[in-house]
Motif scaffolding. Structure first.
Motif, PDB file in Angstrom:
ATOM      1  N   LYS A   1       0.837  -1.196   0.000  1.00  0.00           N
ATOM      2  CA  LYS A   1       0.000   0.000   0.000  1.00  0.00           C
ATOM      3  C   LYS A   1       0.872   1.247   0.000  1.00  0.00           C
ATOM      4  O   LYS A   1       2.014   1.230   0.452  1.00  0.00           O
ATOM      5  N   ILE A   2       0.323   2.350  -0.500  1.00  0.00           N
ATOM      6  CA  ILE A   2       1.014   3.635  -0.404  1.00  0.00           C
ATOM      7  C   ILE A   2       1.138   3.986   1.079  1.00  0.00           C
ATOM      8  O   ILE A   2       0.155   3.976   1.822  1.00  0.00           O
ATOM      9  N   GLY A   3       2.375   4.244   1.514  1.00  0.00           N
ATOM     10  CA  GLY A   3       2.591   4.543   2.920  1.00  0.00           C
ATOM     11  C   GLY A   3       2.629   3.306   3.798  1.00  0.00           C
ATOM     12  O   GLY A   3       2.546   3.423   5.025  1.00  0.00           O
TER      13      GLY A   3
ATOM     14  N   LEU B   1      16.869 -11.191   8.129  1.00  0.00           N
ATOM     15  CA  LEU B   1      17.860 -12.143   7.621  1.00  0.00           C
ATOM     16  C   LEU B   1      18.730 -12.640   8.771  1.00  0.00           C
ATOM     17  O   LEU B   1      19.339 -11.846   9.492  1.00  0.00           O
ATOM     18  N   THR B   2      18.787 -13.980   8.930  1.00  0.00           N
ATOM     19  CA  THR B   2      19.657 -14.604   9.927  1.00  0.00           C
ATOM     20  C   THR B   2      20.487 -15.681   9.225  1.00  0.00           C
ATOM     21  O   THR B   2      20.430 -15.834   8.014  1.00  0.00           O
ATOM     22  N   LYS B   3      21.228 -16.423  10.024  1.00  0.00           N
ATOM     23  CA  LYS B   3      22.073 -17.491   9.471  1.00  0.00           C
ATOM     24  C   LYS B   3      21.244 -18.602   8.838  1.00  0.00           C
ATOM     25  O   LYS B   3      21.754 -19.339   7.988  1.00  0.00           O
ATOM     26  N   LYS B   4      19.978 -18.730   9.251  1.00  0.00           N
ATOM     27  CA  LYS B   4      19.171 -19.870   8.823  1.00  0.00           C
ATOM     28  C   LYS B   4      17.941 -19.515   8.001  1.00  0.00           C
ATOM     29  O   LYS B   4      17.338 -20.401   7.383  1.00  0.00           O
ATOM     30  N   ARG B   5      17.559 -18.232   7.961  1.00  0.00           N
ATOM     31  CA  ARG B   5      16.330 -17.909   7.222  1.00  0.00           C
ATOM     32  C   ARG B   5      16.330 -16.462   6.742  1.00  0.00           C
ATOM     33  O   ARG B   5      17.070 -15.611   7.247  1.00  0.00           O
ATOM     34  N   PHE B   6      15.447 -16.238   5.746  1.00  0.00           N
ATOM     35  CA  PHE B   6      15.236 -14.897   5.192  1.00  0.00           C
ATOM     36  C   PHE B   6      13.732 -14.681   5.090  1.00  0.00           C
ATOM     37  O   PHE B   6      13.024 -15.480   4.473  1.00  0.00           O
ATOM     38  N   ARG B   7      13.236 -13.623   5.721  1.00  0.00           N
ATOM     39  CA  ARG B   7      11.801 -13.356   5.739  1.00  0.00           C
ATOM     40  C   ARG B   7      11.498 -11.975   5.170  1.00  0.00           C
ATOM     41  O   ARG B   7      12.178 -11.000   5.482  1.00  0.00           O
ATOM     42  N   VAL B   8      10.475 -11.906   4.319  1.00  0.00           N
ATOM     43  CA  VAL B   8      10.003 -10.650   3.733  1.00  0.00           C
ATOM     44  C   VAL B   8       8.527 -10.505   4.081  1.00  0.00           C
ATOM     45  O   VAL B   8       7.720 -11.382   3.761  1.00  0.00           O
ATOM     46  N   LYS B   9       8.183  -9.402   4.740  1.00  0.00           N
ATOM     47  CA  LYS B   9       6.798  -9.182   5.156  1.00  0.00           C
ATOM     48  C   LYS B   9       6.353  -7.799   4.707  1.00  0.00           C
ATOM     49  O   LYS B   9       7.048  -6.805   4.938  1.00  0.00           O
ATOM     50  N   ASP B  10       5.200  -7.739   4.049  1.00  0.00           N
ATOM     51  CA  ASP B  10       4.682  -6.447   3.590  1.00  0.00           C
ATOM     52  C   ASP B  10       3.307  -6.199   4.186  1.00  0.00           C
ATOM     53  O   ASP B  10       2.698  -7.086   4.786  1.00  0.00           O
ATOM     54  N   SER B  11       2.813  -4.995   4.008  1.00  0.00           N
ATOM     55  CA  SER B  11       1.485  -4.613   4.513  1.00  0.00           C
ATOM     56  C   SER B  11       0.529  -4.376   3.342  1.00  0.00           C
ATOM     57  O   SER B  11      -0.337  -3.515   3.402  1.00  0.00           O
ATOM     58  N   GLY B  12       0.691  -5.164   2.303  1.00  0.00           N
ATOM     59  CA  GLY B  12      -0.060  -4.933   1.072  1.00  0.00           C
ATOM     60  C   GLY B  12      -1.432  -5.569   1.029  1.00  0.00           C
ATOM     61  O   GLY B  12      -2.064  -5.830   2.052  1.00  0.00           O
TER      62      GLY B  12
ATOM     63  N   SER C   1      -0.598 -15.292   4.470  1.00  0.00           N
ATOM     64  CA  SER C   1      -1.222 -14.094   3.904  1.00  0.00           C
ATOM     65  C   SER C   1      -2.714 -14.059   4.226  1.00  0.00           C
ATOM     66  O   SER C   1      -3.360 -15.107   4.370  1.00  0.00           O
ATOM     67  N   GLU C   2      -3.231 -12.841   4.366  1.00  0.00           N
ATOM     68  CA  GLU C   2      -4.665 -12.602   4.508  1.00  0.00           C
ATOM     69  C   GLU C   2      -5.022 -11.393   3.658  1.00  0.00           C
ATOM     70  O   GLU C   2      -4.214 -10.471   3.503  1.00  0.00           O
ATOM     71  N   PRO C   3      -6.225 -11.373   3.064  1.00  0.00           N
ATOM     72  CA  PRO C   3      -6.622 -10.220   2.246  1.00  0.00           C
ATOM     73  C   PRO C   3      -6.529  -8.918   3.039  1.00  0.00           C
ATOM     74  O   PRO C   3      -6.976  -8.832   4.192  1.00  0.00           O
ATOM     75  N   ASN C   4      -5.897  -7.922   2.428  1.00  0.00           N
ATOM     76  CA  ASN C   4      -5.734  -6.578   2.992  1.00  0.00           C
ATOM     77  C   ASN C   4      -4.883  -6.556   4.263  1.00  0.00           C
ATOM     78  O   ASN C   4      -4.842  -5.530   4.957  1.00  0.00           O
TER      79      ASN C   4
END
Length: 337
Positions: free
Chosen positions: A258-260, A267-278, A325-328
């Protein structure tokens, strides 16, 4: 056949009452004659007590028992029962012949199906080859002008005090989008062909480099970046594969945000996580998001190949991938190794 002969002899006896006509039962047949009360009149073998004479054919051990009801019956004979040994050798030969015939027929139809399949799919295969050739030529031709645009934008921003900052920013974002699409298409084309150089790679440094690359896009959508990146995370991986992993996950997290909104990286030795508010996706679509050309949300551009590339890389290295994930409510993608 033997039962018919016995019936014929009984008819002759019935017509010539008073004369003795011998009833000859030829080997290997054995015979039993019963009256209408199922009482034995004549027998050359011991009839099993549990035999069901209402059944035309019955098997006992290695014998076949044939039962024939006679109507009208002659000389009081209402049922003829004939027993003959089953020739197991002949049955075995018959089974072998049937199996050979089925194998031969299956092989024949397989060959016919193969040639017919190639014949019928030839136009489609030619169209796909032409399309692949067109995509390859197009992407090759796109690379040079896109690279030129990006290079000149960087020179203008570095050497000149440009008043059209927003306009230059839009050009840069569009150019980088084209560049990523080009890289993804080339990756899909050469995925199985190019020689991977798997070696220890500093994932922390690479992630920070890619964040600088996406900085303009993140700034344009006013996204708040929250990154927790451990120092010197080393992973044995081909650099190009690592680029495709990071770029596609970051690109999706920015594109569908979302805008704004916010973007969290961990990022750690064992995992990489990407989380957005989209915009997120519904639970029913989670099982199909890794399919090629699958676009759950068509509000944004793209070809639906980014997550498919991520999934291919994850599978080739034996990593684990989890999506929440969940809508919105946004989406969270976690890679573990």
């Amino acid at each position: 056949h033997e039962g018919g002969q016995i019936r014929h002899q009984l008819m002759l006896l019935h017509e010539r009452l008073g004369e003795r006509l011998p009833l000859v039962i030829k080997k290997p047949y054995a015979c039993v004659l019963l009256d209408n009360k199922k009482q034995m009149i004549f027998s050359t073998f011991s009839l099993p007590s549990d035999i069901d004479i209402s059944q035309e054919f019955t098997t006992r051990s290695q014998d076949l028992i044939y039962t024939k009801a006679i109507e009208p019956y002659h000389l009081g004979v209402a049922h003829i029962i004939v027993q003959v040994p089953i020739n197991l050798d002949d049955i075995s030969k018959l089974k072998q012949m049937i199996l050979l015939f089925m194998a031969g027929a299956g092989f024949f139809f397989l060959i016919i199906g193969y040639f017919l399949g190639r014949l019928f799919t030839a136009p489609m295969r030619e169209s796909i080859e032409r399309m692949n050739s067109f995509i390859q030529d197009t992407t090759h031709e796109l690379n040079t002008p896109v690279s030129t645009i990006l290079t000149n934008i960087e020179l203008i921003e570095t050497l000149y005090d440009c008043n059209a900052k927003k306009e230059m920013q839009r050009i840069e974002i569009a150019s980088k989008t084209l560049s990523r699409i080009y890289d993804d298409l080339i990756y899909l084309k050469l995925n199985q062909a190019y020689n991977r150089e798997i070696q220890p790679l500093n994932l922390s440094n690479l992630l920070r480099e890619r964040l600088l690359y996406f900085a303009t896009t993140i700034e344009a959508k006013n996204i708040t970046l929250i990154d927790t990146i451990a120092v010197d995370v080393i992973l044995d991986i081909d650099r190009n594969d690592a680029l495709r992993l990071i770029d596609n996950l970051l690109s999706n997290a920015i594109k569908y945000n979302k805008i704004g909104g916010s973007l969290e990286l961990f990022l750690t030795k064992k995992r990489f996580r990407v989380k957005d508010s989209g915009i997120g996706i519904e639970a029913k679509d989670l099982g199909t998001i890794f399919e090629r050309f699958k676009r759950v949300n068509k509000s944004e551009g793209g070809f639906g190949i980014g997550l498919n590339i991520v999934y291919q890389i994850v599978q080739s290295y034996g990593f684990d991938i989890a999506v929440i994930s969940e809508p919105n409510q946004g989406m969270e993608v976690t890679l573990s190794w």
